[in-house]
Design a protein around this motif. Structure first.
Motif, PDB file in Angstrom:
ATOM      1  N   HIS A  92       0.808  -1.219   0.000  1.00  0.00           N
ATOM      2  CA  HIS A  92       0.000   0.000   0.000  1.00  0.00           C
ATOM      3  C   HIS A  92       0.842   1.271   0.000  1.00  0.00           C
ATOM      4  O   HIS A  92       0.304   2.349  -0.269  1.00  0.00           O
ATOM      5  CB  HIS A  92      -0.937   0.016   1.207  1.00  0.00           C
ATOM      6  CG  HIS A  92      -2.204  -0.751   0.961  1.00  0.00           C
ATOM      7  ND1 HIS A  92      -2.324  -2.096   1.217  1.00  0.00           N
ATOM      8  CD2 HIS A  92      -3.405  -0.352   0.457  1.00  0.00           C
ATOM      9  CE1 HIS A  92      -3.533  -2.494   0.903  1.00  0.00           C
ATOM     10  NE2 HIS A  92      -4.217  -1.456   0.431  1.00  0.00           N
ATOM     11  N   GLY A  93       2.106   1.188   0.360  1.00  0.00           N
ATOM     12  CA  GLY A  93       2.946   2.375   0.377  1.00  0.00           C
ATOM     13  C   GLY A  93       2.641   3.277   1.546  1.00  0.00           C
ATOM     14  O   GLY A  93       1.695   3.035   2.305  1.00  0.00           O
ATOM     15  N   GLY A  94       3.451   4.321   1.699  1.00  0.00           N
ATOM     16  CA  GLY A  94       3.282   5.248   2.815  1.00  0.00           C
ATOM     17  C   GLY A  94       3.628   4.591   4.140  1.00  0.00           C
ATOM     18  O   GLY A  94       3.160   5.031   5.190  1.00  0.00           O
ATOM     19  N   ASP A 229      -1.077   9.245   5.756  1.00  0.00           N
ATOM     20  CA  ASP A 229      -0.871   7.841   5.387  1.00  0.00           C
ATOM     21  C   ASP A 229      -1.605   6.929   6.370  1.00  0.00           C
ATOM     22  O   ASP A 229      -2.211   5.932   5.982  1.00  0.00           O
ATOM     23  CB  ASP A 229       0.626   7.492   5.408  1.00  0.00           C
ATOM     24  CG  ASP A 229       1.373   8.131   4.244  1.00  0.00           C
ATOM     25  OD1 ASP A 229       0.742   8.321   3.180  1.00  0.00           O
ATOM     26  OD2 ASP A 229       2.563   8.464   4.419  1.00  0.00           O
ATOM     27  N   ALA A 230      -1.511   7.281   7.644  1.00  0.00           N
ATOM     28  CA  ALA A 230      -2.119   6.440   8.666  1.00  0.00           C
ATOM     29  C   ALA A 230      -3.615   6.296   8.416  1.00  0.00           C
ATOM     30  O   ALA A 230      -4.162   5.195   8.441  1.00  0.00           O
ATOM     31  CB  ALA A 230      -1.864   7.049  10.050  1.00  0.00           C
ATOM     32  N   ARG A 234      -5.606   2.947   7.206  1.00  0.00           N
ATOM     33  CA  ARG A 234      -6.648   2.355   8.024  1.00  0.00           C
ATOM     34  C   ARG A 234      -7.881   2.062   7.163  1.00  0.00           C
ATOM     35  O   ARG A 234      -8.493   0.998   7.273  1.00  0.00           O
ATOM     36  CB  ARG A 234      -7.038   3.278   9.169  1.00  0.00           C
ATOM     37  CG  ARG A 234      -8.045   2.590  10.077  1.00  0.00           C
ATOM     38  CD  ARG A 234      -8.411   3.407  11.260  1.00  0.00           C
ATOM     39  NE  ARG A 234      -9.112   4.623  10.875  1.00  0.00           N
ATOM     40  CZ  ARG A 234      -9.932   5.275  11.673  1.00  0.00           C
ATOM     41  NH1 ARG A 234     -10.147   4.815  12.888  1.00  0.00           N
ATOM     42  NH2 ARG A 234     -10.511   6.370  11.272  1.00  0.00           N
ATOM     43  N   THR A 235      -8.246   3.020   6.330  1.00  0.00           N
ATOM     44  CA  THR A 235      -9.401   2.807   5.462  1.00  0.00           C
ATOM     45  C   THR A 235      -9.137   1.647   4.510  1.00  0.00           C
ATOM     46  O   THR A 235      -9.970   0.757   4.340  1.00  0.00           O
ATOM     47  CB  THR A 235      -9.683   4.086   4.657  1.00  0.00           C
ATOM     48  OG1 THR A 235      -9.639   5.174   5.567  1.00  0.00           O
ATOM     49  CG2 THR A 235     -11.036   4.026   3.992  1.00  0.00           C
ATOM     50  N   VAL A 245      -6.698  -0.908  13.058  1.00  0.00           N
ATOM     51  CA  VAL A 245      -7.109  -0.008  14.146  1.00  0.00           C
ATOM     52  C   VAL A 245      -5.931   0.821  14.630  1.00  0.00           C
ATOM     53  O   VAL A 245      -4.782   0.369  14.611  1.00  0.00           O
ATOM     54  CB  VAL A 245      -7.706  -0.783  15.351  1.00  0.00           C
ATOM     55  CG1 VAL A 245      -8.905  -1.592  14.936  1.00  0.00           C
ATOM     56  CG2 VAL A 245      -6.656  -1.665  15.997  1.00  0.00           C
ATOM     57  N   PHE A 246      -6.224   2.065  15.018  1.00  0.00           N
ATOM     58  CA  PHE A 246      -5.231   2.881  15.711  1.00  0.00           C
ATOM     59  C   PHE A 246      -5.241   2.437  17.180  1.00  0.00           C
ATOM     60  O   PHE A 246      -6.288   2.452  17.823  1.00  0.00           O
ATOM     61  CB  PHE A 246      -5.611   4.364  15.649  1.00  0.00           C
ATOM     62  CG  PHE A 246      -5.511   4.955  14.277  1.00  0.00           C
ATOM     63  CD1 PHE A 246      -4.456   4.625  13.429  1.00  0.00           C
ATOM     64  CD2 PHE A 246      -6.454   5.868  13.824  1.00  0.00           C
ATOM     65  CE1 PHE A 246      -4.354   5.177  12.161  1.00  0.00           C
ATOM     66  CE2 PHE A 246      -6.363   6.423  12.569  1.00  0.00           C
ATOM     67  CZ  PHE A 246      -5.315   6.072  11.725  1.00  0.00           C
ATOM     68  N   SER A 247      -4.078   2.056  17.684  1.00  0.00           N
ATOM     69  CA  SER A 247      -4.071   1.620  19.088  1.00  0.00           C
ATOM     70  C   SER A 247      -4.499   2.765  20.007  1.00  0.00           C
ATOM     71  O   SER A 247      -5.170   2.557  21.014  1.00  0.00           O
ATOM     72  CB  SER A 247      -2.706   1.075  19.482  1.00  0.00           C
ATOM     73  OG  SER A 247      -1.722   2.053  19.257  1.00  0.00           O
TER      74      SER A 247
END
Lengths: 392, 236
Positions: A92-94, A229-230, A234-235, A245-247
């Motif tokens: 996915h890169g980034g 990027d994050a 996630r999407t 998920v973001f912890s």
């Protein structure tokens, strides 16, 4: 006017009772600051533990389990991701780095985490404290809190820590035939990873031909390059089979629960403190009633109403103030003890510190006590000398 | 004089259940300043009430022409706060059971009344307290008075009573709980103190020896103050 000489005599006379009362107040007053300090330190400790784990990719299921398993190494049952997920994520890169994670084994009660060197050193940002990185499937890097030396060999056992079963000789019935040699040690991080034994994930694949399928893992830990990027990752990574998920987001939800608990406990603690202050106030009235003779004498010797009122106020509010101050100290001690216990149980380093918030709690309780102390003071001075003489 | 005592139409009643009981009824009394007066009477005759009235702890019943004065100081019209202050400055009180604070030292007990008026006790009062204790033969001035003999305790109480050089000394059975030799000692010192400090002394006592040292003797009978009779005090 200087009531301290009179108070000194009264204190010498009944220091035991005063001390007991202050201790009861201290105990009741220690709960609120202790709860508040604990909550803050748990929050900070947990957040700090999750620092390295920006984005977690796992199989569909509970996001909380995913975070608890990957960040806090809790023995949560995590589904395996489909083979090739790591490569898919990287495509996915980034991404600064991405590392696989698989669990299921342990040495004694230290969890073994199969991963790659990126997670162990945070892609070179956190060098090992000693030794070197594992280079093959026979080598392991241990956390700072694992009681092994470089060069030691360990035999892992199957099953999570909670499932450990020892036979009559004290040997683990789930022991594997495989052994690892310790080649490096991570620096202390103050996270549950201090208790972890990190091995190459390939080693787990070799040991579990039937279990952890080759090429599969439970979690992919992702370090995105930018915040944008994050969110994009996630999407993109939330699809039919996987969740990303973001912890931090999950922690916020957990903290919400923690905060509700904290509020309930604080309410209970405040209730206990209010009850203790009320008891101290009642004791103040008793103390006045017991001292009617002494007060009649003071009036006969020329003391004014004000002298009696100030004396009683100082006596009662002094005990309340001392109790609240002691409570703050006792609360700090209790929070420190609890955090030491939690740290030994979870590996999460907790720093308990006294903040303005707790001081304000103790101060406001003491303030309420000092205001309430006006009641017995008024009770003491409203009688005329004649009335005091008659009731003495 | 400043410490002449004037009493006129002084009546004092107490609430006794539903009814009021007249405890004192003194139409007239004048005592020149510096007089040493002894008072005796059966229990319940109003002796302690008289002392409480004379120091302004209680006030007489309200009535026309009622007068209770020490020199120019009219206790009846004085507000309560001023009366407290006046009592602290002008009246020394000595009680049968000493009424010391047993957890305070002899010196602290003597200086306690000074803390009603001063935050930091002036050096002059400190010196006077030490002098008084020395003069009354108290050597252990830093020891809590709870461990003192009864005679010593009464002497500490006397030092406390005269700390502010009061113009009036009121003593309620000061020797009644002492043995004979201590009673004699306290009697001598009380009379000496009253003379040397120039106080008016009123003593409620049944001790013949003490009465023998007084200028005047009074007998209280059911609240009425009568002239004392020598034969009342003779041992029976």
């Amino acid at each position: 006017m200087n009531p301290f000489l009179f108070l000194r005599g009264e204190f010498r006379r009944s220091w035991g009772g005063a001390l007991a009362l202050a201790l009861v107040l201290a105990f009741a007053g220690s709960l609120s600051p202790a709860v508040s300090m604990m909550e803050r330190s748990i929050r900070a400790g947990m957040a700090q533990s999750a620092d390295a784990f920006d984005l977690l990719v796992g199989a569909k299921g509970s996001a909380v389990d995913l975070v608890l398993g990957a960040v806090y190494l809790r023995p949560e049952p995590l589904e395996l991701l489909p083979a090739g997920t790591l490569e898919n994520v990287k495509a996915h890169g980034g991404i600064r780095w991405a590392a696989p994670l698989a669990f299921g084994d342990r040495w004694r009660d230290y969890p073994i985490a199969g991963t790659s060197s990126e997670l162990v050193t945070l892609d070179g940002k956190r060098p090992l404290a000693s030794g070197r990185m594992f280079l093959n499937t026979e080598e392991a890097v241990i956390g700072a809190g694992v009681p092994l030396n470089i060069g030691d060999s360990i035999t892992p056992s199957h099953g999570s820590v909670a499932e450990a079963v020892l036979d009559e000789d004290g040997k683990d019935v789930h022991a594997h035939a495989h052994t690892f040699r310790v080649v490096g040690r991570m620096p202390a991080t103050g996270t549950p990873w201090d208790r972890a034994v990190a091995v190459p994930i390939e080693a787990l694949w070799n040991m579990h031909e039937d279990g952890v399928g080759t090429g599969r893992c439970s979690v992919v830990v992702v370090k995105p390059v930018t915040v944008a990027d994050a969110y994009r990752l996630r999407t993109a990574l939330n699809d039919v089979d996987t969740q990303a998920v973001f912890s931090g987001e999950v922690l916020t939800r957990l903290f919400g629960t923690l905060e509700q608990m904290h509020d309930v406990m604080l309410l209970l603690a405040s209730g206990a403190q209010a009850a203790a202050l009320a008891a101290a106030l009642v004791s103040g009235f008793f103390a006045v009633a017991m001292r009617v003779k002494a007060m009649a004498l003071l009036r006969a010797l020329g003391a004014s109403h004000g002298f009696l009122a100030v004396s009683v106020w100082l006596m009662v509010s002094g005990i309340m103030f001392a109790g609240c101050a002691l409570g703050l100290g006792l609360g700090s001690m209790m929070a420190s003890a609890a955090s030491m216990w939690i740290q030994s149980e979870t590996g999460v380093a907790l720093t308990v510190s006294l903040s303005f918030e707790e001081c304000l709690m103790a101060l406001s309780a003491a303030g309420c006590g000092c205001v309430a102390a006006f009641l017995p003071a008024w009770f003491a001075c409203r009688k005329t000398a004649g009335e005091l003489l008659r009731s003495a | 004089m400043e410490n002449d005592l004037h009493l006129r139409n002084v009546r004092y009643s107490v609430q006794d259940g539903e009814s009021t009981r007249r405890v004192l009824d003194i139409p007239e009394l004048f005592l020149p300043g510096g007089t040493l007066a002894g008072i005796y009477g059966d229990s319940g005759s109003g002796k302690t009430s008289l002392l409480n009235l004379l120091c302004g702890l209680v006030l007489p019943d309200v009535c026309q022409g009622c007068e209770l004065r020490w020199g120019k100081d009219d206790l009846i019209t004085m507000p309560e706060g001023r009366r407290d202050a006046w009592r602290g400055r002008h009246v020394g009180m000595i009680f049968q059971d000493f009424q010391l604070f047993p957890h305070l030292s002899a010196l602290e007990n003597v200086l306690l009344p000074a803390t009603f008026h001063h935050f930091s006790i002036p050096a002059e009062l400190h010196g006077r307290a030490r002098d008084l204790l020395r003069r009354l033969g108290i050597r252990r001035i830093d020891v809590p008075t709870g461990v003192f003999s009864r005679g010593e305790q009464q002497r500490v109480a006397m030092a406390r009573a005269v700390l502010f050089r009061p113009s009036v000394l009121l003593a309620d059975e000061p020797t009644a709980s002492l043995d004979r030799s201590n009673a004699q000692l306290v009697t001598d010192e009380l009379v000496d103190l009253a003379h040397s400090e120039g106080c008016t002394l009123l003593v409620v006592t049944h001790e013949q020896v003490l009465h023998g040292r007084m200028d005047r003797r009074f007998r209280l009978e059911r609240g009425r103050l009568l002239s004392g009779l020598d034969e009342d005090l003779k041992p029976k």
